[in-house]
Scaffold this motif. Structure first.
Motif: not given
Length: 172
Positions: A8-9, A11-13, A35, A43, A68-69, A71, A73, A101
């Protein structure tokens, strides 16, 4: 016990992975949120999420799946992450990407010679332990990853899950 890792990072959805995370937690999988630096992320939905560890602290020999979601990237689209993805693919680890992702998997060369949502018009694809999905099929994504990880007790459990989560049927 093998670990199921979510990268996750900022802006990840999160909505794209919440149902899958629920399935994994419900079936007592060892879920790890990581992360790049081990610090909390924000998020796309605005949630502040604490993570368990930094990506470089993950023992790759203990990873069963890597998710990997989508967002922005660009935050994670770097050589370190691409090398980890390539190493996991060589180890035949399940790798799953949804929305942007999938773009990261493509940029890392993971989708080479793989049927994916980038090479087909399908909303979700599972080929050679690589699962790719469009953002709107997050329920199908969760179910497909769970099937690949054999999280369902039997066909009845799978059908009940599909009925509830995908078709919004009440539990009997």
């Amino acid at each position: 016990m093998m670990k199921d890792v979510f990268l996750v990072y900022d802006t990840s959805c999160f909505y794209e992975i919440v149902i899958l995370n629920y399935f994994m937690s419900f079936t007592k999988c060892e879920v790890i949120l990581c992360s790049l630096d081990g610090k909390a992320i924000r998020t796309a939905e605005g949630y502040s999420v604490n993570v368990d560890t930094a990506l470089d602290e993950i023992n790759l020999s203990e990873v069963r799946s890597f998710i990997v979601p989508g967002g922005d990237i660009s935050i994670i689209n770097n050589k370190e992450v691409k090398n980890i993805l390539q190493d996991l693919k060589k180890k035949n680890v399940l790798i799953a990407g949804i929305c942007a992702g999938v773009d990261l998997l493509d940029d890392a060369g993971i989708l080479r010679d793989i049927k994916s949502t980038h090479s087909t018009d399908e909303d979700i694809m599972n080929d050679s332990k690589i699962i790719t999905s469009r953002a709107n099929t997050y329920v199908d994504f969760a179910i497909e990853v769970a099937k690949e990880l054999e999280l369902f007790e039997d066909d009845a459990d799978l059908e009940e899950t599909i009925d509830f989560w995908k078709y919004h049927k009440r539990m009997q």
